[in-house]
Design a protein around this motif. Structure first.
Motif, PDB file in Angstrom:
ATOM      1  N   ALA A 180       0.829  -1.200   0.000  1.00 48.94           N
ATOM      2  CA  ALA A 180       0.000   0.000   0.000  1.00 48.94           C
ATOM      3  C   ALA A 180       0.865   1.252   0.000  1.00 48.94           C
ATOM      4  CB  ALA A 180      -0.905   0.001   1.219  1.00 48.94           C
ATOM      5  N   PRO A 181       0.482   2.245  -0.814  1.00 54.44           N
ATOM      6  CA  PRO A 181       1.240   3.511  -0.833  1.00 54.44           C
ATOM      7  C   PRO A 181       0.778   4.429   0.290  1.00 54.44           C
ATOM      8  CG  PRO A 181      -0.545   3.630  -2.400  1.00 54.44           C
ATOM      9  CD  PRO A 181      -0.616   2.247  -1.788  1.00 54.44           C
ATOM     10  N   GLU A 182       1.473   5.543   0.433  1.00 58.02           N
ATOM     11  CA  GLU A 182       1.011   6.611   1.314  1.00 58.02           C
ATOM     12  C   GLU A 182      -0.313   7.151   0.758  1.00 58.02           C
ATOM     13  OE1 GLU A 182       2.197   8.049   4.041  1.00 58.02           O
ATOM     14  OE2 GLU A 182       4.245   7.231   4.238  1.00 58.02           O
ATOM     15  N   LEU A 190      -9.405  14.766  -9.024  1.00 58.91           N
ATOM     16  CA  LEU A 190      -9.678  14.482 -10.431  1.00 58.91           C
ATOM     17  C   LEU A 190     -10.755  15.402 -11.001  1.00 58.91           C
ATOM     18  CD1 LEU A 190      -9.820  10.573 -10.284  1.00 58.91           C
ATOM     19  CD2 LEU A 190      -7.850  12.025 -10.749  1.00 58.91           C
ATOM     20  N   GLY A 191     -11.111  16.434 -10.257  1.00 56.95           N
ATOM     21  CA  GLY A 191     -12.235  17.272 -10.648  1.00 56.95           C
ATOM     22  C   GLY A 191     -12.147  17.812 -12.063  1.00 56.95           C
ATOM     23  N   ALA A 192     -11.023  18.409 -12.420  1.00 53.14           N
ATOM     24  CA  ALA A 192     -10.890  19.006 -13.744  1.00 53.14           C
ATOM     25  C   ALA A 192     -10.822  17.937 -14.833  1.00 53.14           C
ATOM     26  CB  ALA A 192      -9.648  19.890 -13.792  1.00 53.14           C
ATOM     27  N   GLU A 193     -10.173  16.802 -14.512  1.00 51.85           N
ATOM     28  CA  GLU A 193     -10.010  15.740 -15.503  1.00 51.85           C
ATOM     29  C   GLU A 193     -11.257  14.879 -15.656  1.00 51.85           C
ATOM     30  OE1 GLU A 193      -6.015  13.719 -15.177  1.00 51.85           O
ATOM     31  OE2 GLU A 193      -6.086  14.730 -13.234  1.00 51.85           O
ATOM     32  N   ALA A 194     -12.053  14.773 -14.599  1.00 48.59           N
ATOM     33  CA  ALA A 194     -13.224  13.898 -14.624  1.00 48.59           C
ATOM     34  C   ALA A 194     -14.442  14.660 -14.103  1.00 48.59           C
ATOM     35  CB  ALA A 194     -12.954  12.653 -13.776  1.00 48.59           C
ATOM     36  N   PRO A 195     -15.039  15.498 -14.942  1.00 51.43           N
ATOM     37  CA  PRO A 195     -16.190  16.292 -14.482  1.00 51.43           C
ATOM     38  C   PRO A 195     -17.392  15.436 -14.095  1.00 51.43           C
ATOM     39  CG  PRO A 195     -15.901  16.474 -16.867  1.00 51.43           C
ATOM     40  CD  PRO A 195     -14.683  15.794 -16.347  1.00 51.43           C
ATOM     41  N   GLU A 249      -2.978   5.162 -11.668  1.00 54.87           N
ATOM     42  CA  GLU A 249      -1.697   5.728 -12.118  1.00 54.87           C
ATOM     43  C   GLU A 249      -1.024   6.499 -10.993  1.00 54.87           C
ATOM     44  OE1 GLU A 249      -2.700   8.106 -15.448  1.00 54.87           O
ATOM     45  OE2 GLU A 249      -3.068   6.409 -16.796  1.00 54.87           O
ATOM     46  N   ARG A 250      -1.857   7.185 -10.199  1.00 50.57           N
ATOM     47  CA  ARG A 250      -1.313   7.986  -9.109  1.00 50.57           C
ATOM     48  C   ARG A 250      -0.903   7.099  -7.909  1.00 50.57           C
ATOM     49  NH1 ARG A 250      -1.839  13.090  -6.829  1.00 50.57           N
ATOM     50  NH2 ARG A 250      -0.278  13.147  -5.169  1.00 50.57           N
ATOM     51  N   LEU A 251      -1.719   6.109  -7.625  1.00 48.14           N
ATOM     52  CA  LEU A 251      -1.443   5.274  -6.440  1.00 48.14           C
ATOM     53  C   LEU A 251      -0.335   4.269  -6.685  1.00 48.14           C
ATOM     54  CD1 LEU A 251      -5.060   4.454  -5.202  1.00 48.14           C
ATOM     55  CD2 LEU A 251      -3.464   6.112  -4.246  1.00 48.14           C
TER      56      LEU A 251
END
Length: 400
Positions: free
Chosen positions: A329-331, A338-343, A395-397
């Motif tokens: 598990a990551p931090e 993701l607001g701007a990327e996933a409206p 991708e981020r995690l």
């Protein structure tokens, strides 16, 4: 009207506000206090003897008119309390609340539903005998389990020992073997009152597939033709009638095969995995609130249970976050937005274990690391938006 409600997560507890009844809420230790019930009592209701003892004490001082519960773990206590106190229960009646999946299979067959060959197996030799009779593939699962725990598809003779070991490790009682169905998976969300059954929505499922069939996402409304939807809905209602279900919400899982629909299992509760929220986002129907109104006899406040459901105005989809591989598990990120990327995104909630804890792709719902929900005008658009948002989250995690 005095209702005993056994178990409520925050959203359900909040639906108690303004309910036309007095409510006593029975919660497990450690559950945050809710301000809406008249009284809240704490007891481990998975211990049904203790739940009944506490309910009887309260009933003696201030009698209950009915007991209700809409969580999987609360249903045994609901049945025991209803029988012990001699009061109605929702869902109900108590005879319909059995967790023995083999007995449910027999009731479904007797009621005219499509027959699925099955057998409760005491040992691997008995499982081998069942395989010899029906052929492969078969599904092995706990006879009273939930959450995909212990489910294993047995496709090759050499996999029998591994399938048995996986299911037995779930430690949920007897093992049930069933012939494996093939097709598209759906669930039917039903509201029942006094034996009238209303199909509120049909949910389309995404799963990991064999061998464990863990649900990775859902979309409402399901992408079905009108004829397919009617067939799936009719089979679900027939299943409820076959097991004697009269009151309360239900979540009936159905496989649409080349030969028509077949019931996988019946859950006499609100649909989990936040399906109740997808239904509300897509249709405007609040099944939690409606279920509570029905439980206190206020059916007329929302219309008769047999009234037709409105057509879905929008669509909603959920995806569950899982580790893409065996890793740690990551931090927990503090700036994942993701607001701007996933409206289309309504919510992203992560439930990561401590950093460095081993994590893996889903073998049961306990391996989930969170969820996200997207809303759009069509099921195709909502599903695609959820896929995109999930990909960006992973991708981020878990960067390569």
């Amino acid at each position: 009207m005095h209702l005993l409600l056994v178990g409520a997560w925050p959203e359900l507890a909040n639906c108690l506000m303004g309910l036309p009844a007095r409510v006593t809420l029975m919660q497990t230790p450690g559950t945050p206090h809710s301000p809406w019930p008249e009284r809240q009592t704490t007891v481990d209701y998975t211990d049904t003897d203790e739940a009944l003892r506490r309910a009887a004490e309260l009933h003696a001082a201030d009698p209950f008119d009915a007991v209700a519960g809409f969580r999987e773990l609360s249903l045994p206590a609901v049945a025991v309390i209803a029988e012990g106190l001699g009061i109605p229960c929702v869902p109900g009646p108590t005879a319909s609340l059995g967790h023995d999946k083999a007995a449910v299979r027999d009731l479904l067959a007797a009621g005219g539903c499509r027959t699925v060959r099955h057998r409760v197996c005491a040992d691997p030799e008995e499982l081998a005998g069942f395989v010899g009779e029906v052929g492969l593939p078969v599904v092995v699962k706990p006879a009273s389990g939930a959450g995909s725990a212990g489910v294993h598809a047995l496709k090759e003779p050499g996999d029998l020992a591994a399938a048995w070991a996986h299911t037995a490790a779930a430690d949920q009682g007897a093992l049930l073997a069933e012939e494996m169905l093939s097709g598209r998976e759906f669930s039917v969300e039903v509201r029942s009152a006094a034996g009238a059954h209303e199909v509120v929505a049909v949910t389309e499922k995404h799963t990991t597939g064999a061998p464990h069939f863990v649900e990775t996402g859902h979309v409402v409304p399901a992408r079905l033709t009108a004829a397919e939807r009617a067939a799936v809905a009719d089979e679900a209602v027939l299943a409820l009638k076959s097991v004697g279900h009269l009151d309360g919400p239900s979540h009936v899982e159905v496989m649409l095969t080349a030969d028509g629909p077949a019931v996988i299992e019946i859950n006499r509760r609100l649909g989990g995995d936040r399906i109740w929220e997808l239904v509300q986002l897509a249709t405007g129907r609040d099944m939690m609130r409606e279920s509570l109104l029905d439980a206190v006899g206020a059916v007329d406040a929302v219309g008769a249970a047999s009234a037709p459901a409105p057509h879905a105005a929008r669509a909603a989809a959920i995806r569950f976050v899982q580790a893409p591989r065996e890793t740690t598990a990551p931090e927990a990120p503090t700036d994942l937005d993701l607001g701007a990327e996933a409206p289309e995104l309504v919510r992203l909630r992560l439930s990561l274990p401590d950093p460095g804890t081993p994590v893996r792709p889903m073998r049961s719902s306990h391996d989930r690391l969170g969820y996200l929900i997207c809303v759009a005008d069509t099921s195709d658009e909502a599903d695609a938006a959820a896929d995109r948002a999930l990909a960006r989250t992973l991708e981020r995690l878990f960067p390569e």
